[in-house]
Design a protein around this motif. Structure first.
Motif, PDB file in Angstrom:
ATOM      1  N   LEU A   1      10.217  11.204   3.401  1.00 35.32           N
ATOM      2  CA  LEU A   1       9.548  10.857   4.245  1.00 35.32           C
ATOM      3  C   LEU A   1       9.775  12.501   4.863  1.00 35.32           C
ATOM      4  O   LEU A   1       8.467  12.784   5.419  1.00 35.32           O
TER       5      LEU A   1
ATOM      6  N   LYS B   1      -0.086  12.804   6.135  1.00 38.15           N
ATOM      7  CA  LYS B   1       0.780  11.813   5.801  1.00 38.15           C
ATOM      8  C   LYS B   1       1.491  11.369   6.952  1.00 38.15           C
ATOM      9  O   LYS B   1       2.126  10.337   7.405  1.00 38.15           O
TER      10      LYS B   1
ATOM     11  N   ASP C   1       3.124   7.370   8.529  1.00 40.95           N
ATOM     12  CA  ASP C   1       4.728   7.718   8.097  1.00 40.95           C
ATOM     13  C   ASP C   1       5.029   6.940   9.949  1.00 40.95           C
ATOM     14  O   ASP C   1       6.098   6.286   9.371  1.00 40.95           O
ATOM     15  N   TRP C   2       4.846   7.791  10.898  1.00 39.08           N
ATOM     16  CA  TRP C   2       5.175   7.801  12.101  1.00 39.08           C
ATOM     17  C   TRP C   2       4.070   7.211  12.918  1.00 39.08           C
ATOM     18  O   TRP C   2       4.404   6.087  13.566  1.00 39.08           O
TER      19      TRP C   2
ATOM     20  N   GLN D   1       6.208   0.533   9.235  1.00 38.64           N
ATOM     21  CA  GLN D   1       6.481   1.902   8.013  1.00 38.64           C
ATOM     22  C   GLN D   1       6.014   1.531   7.026  1.00 38.64           C
ATOM     23  O   GLN D   1       5.545   1.779   6.453  1.00 38.64           O
TER      24      GLN D   1
ATOM     25  N   ILE E   1       3.185   2.102   4.539  1.00 32.86           N
ATOM     26  CA  ILE E   1       3.920   3.609   3.269  1.00 32.86           C
ATOM     27  C   ILE E   1       3.423   1.888   2.298  1.00 32.86           C
ATOM     28  O   ILE E   1       2.560   3.115   1.166  1.00 32.86           O
TER      29      ILE E   1
END
Length: 198
Positions: free
Chosen positions: A12, A27, A31-32, A172, A176
C-alpha cells in the motif's frame, strides 16, 4: 513480531512514478478511491432493499449471494500464493529490470523492479484474501447465530457499516488483482525504456 506479520501491507505504500502529464499518482485510485466508491454504491443498494420487518427477508450476509462470495474468497488464497510463487521463481530477466519509464517506488523513495512490485502485490492480495476469509467466517457465524440482538436500529446501522467495510476490501482486492493482471499481461512485456534512452 507484528512488523513481520504486517509486512505484506508494504504494497500500500508503493507509489507509481509520475504517470500522466499532470504529475498525479494514479495508484490510490485503484487502491482506495474506486473500492470505496463501489462499496458506497453497494451499501446504498443494501440500505434501499433493507426490510427487517418482513419475516421472509434475509440480509445479504444470510443470503446465497454471500455464500457464493465466500466460496470465491475461499478459493483465492491458494491461487494467489501459487501466483506469488510463480513470480518469485520465474526466470525471465525482464522482471528484474527497474523500468526507466514510470517505475514503481517504495516507501523509502527507491525505484523497485517489476518482480519486486509483483511480489509485493501478490503478497498483499494473499494477506487480504486470508483476512477476508476470516472476516467472512466470523460474519457468517455472527449473523446466523443471532448473537447480534442489539435492537433494530443498532442492528440496521451495524449491518450497513459492516457491509461498507467488508465490500471496501472486497473491491480493493478485485481492483488490485485486475491491475496486477494488467501488469503481468501487458506491462512486463513493454520495453523497460524508450528507444531514445538506450
Amino acid at each position: 513480531m507484528m512488523e513481520l506479520i504486517l509486512k505484506p501491507l508494504a504494497y500500500l505504500s508503493i507509489k507509481w512514478a509520475i504517470d500522466d502529464l499532470k504529475g498525479r499518482n494514479k495508484k490510490p485510485i485503484f487502491d482506495w478511491i474506486l473500492p470505496i466508491l463501489f462499496s458506497v454504491f453497494v451499501t446504498i443498494f443494501l440500505y434501499l432493499t433493507l426490510d427487517l420487518n418482513s419475516s421472509e427477508f434475509k440480509i445479504f450476509f444470510e443470503s446465497k449471494g454471500f455464500e457464493v462470495l465466500g466460496n470465491f474468497i475461499l478459493a483465492l488464497p491458494g491461487f494467489l500464493f501459487a501466483a506469488l510463487t510463480a513470480v518469485v521463481s520465474f526466470g525471465n530477466k525482464e522482471l528484474d529490470i527497474t523500468a526507466k519509464v514510470n517505475p514503481p517506488i517504495n516507501k523509502d523513495g527507491h525505484e523497485i523492479s517489476r518482480r519486486r512490485y509483483l511480489s509485493n502485490a501478490f503478497s498483499y492480495l494473499t494477506f487480504l484474501s486470508l483476512a477476508l476469509l476470516i472476516a467472512t467466517v466470523f460474519i457468517n457465524y455472527a449473523y446466523n447465530s443471532n448473537i447480534l440482538n442489539f435492537g433494530i436500529t443498532y442492528y440496521q446501522w451495524g449491518y450497513l457499516l459492516t457491509s461498507f467495510i467488508y465490500f471496501t476490501f472486497v473491491f480493493q482486492m478485485l481492483f488490485i488483482l485486475i491491475i496486477t493482471l494488467y501488469y503481468i499481461g501487458d506491462k512486463v512485456h513493454q520495453p523497460s525504456h524508450y528507444p531514445q534512452d538506450k
